[in-house]
Scaffold this active site. Structure first.
Site, PDB file in Angstrom:
ATOM      1  N   GLU A 125       0.896  -1.179   0.000  1.00 27.32           N
ATOM      2  CA  GLU A 125       0.000   0.000   0.000  1.00 27.32           C
ATOM      3  C   GLU A 125       0.927   1.219   0.000  1.00 27.32           C
ATOM      4  OE1 GLU A 125      -2.252   0.484   3.634  1.00 27.32           O
ATOM      5  OE2 GLU A 125      -3.592   1.997   2.779  1.00 27.32           O
ATOM      6  N   ASP A 164     -12.470  -0.307   2.162  1.00 24.96           N
ATOM      7  CA  ASP A 164     -11.458  -0.124   3.208  1.00 24.96           C
ATOM      8  C   ASP A 164     -12.029   0.468   4.504  1.00 24.96           C
ATOM      9  OD1 ASP A 164      -8.910  -0.507   4.150  1.00 24.96           O
ATOM     10  OD2 ASP A 164      -7.977   1.147   3.080  1.00 24.96           O
TER      11      ASP A 164
HETATM   12  N1  HPA Z   1      -3.952   0.114   5.834  1.00 27.05           N
HETATM   13  C1  HPA Z   1      -3.427  -0.368   6.946  1.00 27.05           C
HETATM   14  N2  HPA Z   1      -4.129  -0.500   8.069  1.00 27.05           N
HETATM   15  C2  HPA Z   1      -5.407  -0.141   8.073  1.00 27.05           C
HETATM   16  C3  HPA Z   1      -5.995   0.369   6.944  1.00 27.05           C
HETATM   17  C4  HPA Z   1      -5.244   0.489   5.752  1.00 27.05           C
HETATM   18  O1  HPA Z   1      -5.684   0.928   4.668  1.00 27.05           O
HETATM   19  N3  HPA Z   1      -7.273   0.636   7.283  1.00 27.05           N
HETATM   20  C5  HPA Z   1      -7.443   0.284   8.559  1.00 27.05           C
HETATM   21  N4  HPA Z   1      -6.311  -0.189   9.050  1.00 27.05           N
HETATM   22 ZN    ZN Z   2      -7.238  -1.892   4.797  1.00 21.12          ZN
END
Ligand code: HPA
Ligand code: ZN
Length: 350
Positions: free
Chosen positions: A214, A292
């Site tokens: 990410e 998400d």
């Molecule tokens: N990334 C990492 N941790 C998280 C996320 C995310 O998008 N959303 C909630 N916890």
């Molecule tokens: Zn997430």
């Protein structure tokens, strides 16, 4: 009517048809943090019900605070919001509100994450959290016909011992939990840190997934696959930094649960027009669209589909392919998958 006006009205009609098509399209969600569905209205209602003081004076002030510069700036606010969740009924109400949105958005199956440590660290017992979530999911199956699964995530900023303790707490509730995941701050907390916990979790029968690629480097995607032996990568959009990886993800059909609006809000991409999800779809990767943390990132499933379509102009078959990919990537039986495919086919034929 002049030609230009005529053209405009045809365009508007096209737009309306495509919004309707997307809204009614059967959808499957595979990347949703239940704590990330806490809308400011509910945050205030629960704060009052539970006597919790919030560092905001109004719902508007809360929304104004949702300007994030990266993942960590979001996580700080997200963990603070979760402080209002104390009792089983709070977790029920939170989950139920999300499922009502699923019903509106024609989400027919959802696999949701929860973060046990966010609650157990505050003294809220594991069973309070899971019982509230499970009760709402059962009610949604009865009332809306929405099927579901639960994945519990380890917080990667906490240590291995805490993750092992959480895994132990989950064992009596194994029948309710399909998998384990890894979320929170990706930078500085590589998959290697949780290799042994994931090994034990897999021995106990949990399927594994992990947030990777990410904000973090491609190596986190490789290590999630090789060390944690995950069955899906959550996000994974940084895979494009390595052409060989993209080719192998396409060949293996390893799913990526992509979250377009989240990626814009957390500045993983500057603009939706620059997002790589459609490119990856057209390269044959098993990419899916997900919300998400919809209360924080400006939209639920339909909003995410609309945002991608608005900037990338997808065909109806491509839009439906996102649902087909999500069915393929889901943790349900082949028979259940076929039932979902039949519902999608009926929609496309109708
Ligand atoms: N990334 C990492 N941790 C998280 C996320 C995310 O998008 N959303 C909630 N916890
Ligand atoms: Zn997430």
């Amino acid at each position: 009517m002049t030609e230009i006006l005529q053209e405009k009205s045809v365009c508007l009609q096209d737009k309306e048809t495509s919004v309707n098509f997307i809204q009614q399209l059967p959808k499957v969600e595979l990347h949703l943090h239940i704590e990330g569905t806490l809308e400011p209205e509910m945050m205030f209602a629960l704060a009052e019900r539970n006597g919790v003081t919030l560092p905001y004076n109004s719902e508007e002030e809360v929304r104004a605070a949702y300007q994030f510069s990266n993942l960590q700036s979001f996580l700080d606010i997200y963990y603070q919001g979760a402080n209002v969740l104390l009792h089983e009924q709070d977790f029920y109400d939170l989950t139920w509100a999300y499922l009502e949105r699923c019903h509106q958005d024609n989400v027919i199956h959802t696999e949701i994450f929860f973060d046990p440590q966010t609650h157990t660290e505050r003294g809220v017992p594991f069973e309070v959290v899971i019982n509230g979530i499970v009760r709402a999911l059962d009610d949604a199956k009865d009332k809306f016909g929405i099927s579901s699964g639960i994945i519990m995530c380890f917080l990667r900023h906490l240590d291995e011992a805490s993750a092992f303790e959480t895994l132990d707490q989950a064992l009596p509730f194994k029948h309710h939990i399909v998998g384990v995941g890894l979320d929170s701050s990706e930078l500085g907390h590589p998959p290697e840190k949780f290799r042994r916990v994931f090994e034990k979790a897999r021995q106990e029968g949990f399927i594994a997934v992990a947030h990777a690629g990410e904000e973090g480097p491609v190596s986190n995607i490789y290590d999630s696959l090789e060390l944690l032996k995950v069955s899906r990568i959550d996000h994974g959009v940084r895979c494009v930094d390595d052409e060989e990886l993209v080719t192998s993800l396409a060949q293996s059909r390893m799913p990526l649960t992509v979250c377009p609006l989240s990626n814009i809000k957390l500045k993983v991409f500057d603009k939706m027009a620059q997002h790589n999800i459609v490119d990856l779809l057209r390269k044959g990767l098993c990419v899916t669209i997900n919300s998400d943390d919809p209360a924080y990132f400006g939209g639920y499933m339909t909003d995410n589909f609309l945002a991608v379509d608005h900037c990338h102009h997808l065909s109806r078959e491509e839009l439906a392919q996102f649902t087909l990919n999500a069915i393929e990537a889901s943790f349900i039986s082949e028979e259940q998958k076929q039932q979902l495919v039949d519902r999608l086919d009926a929609y496309m034929a109708g």
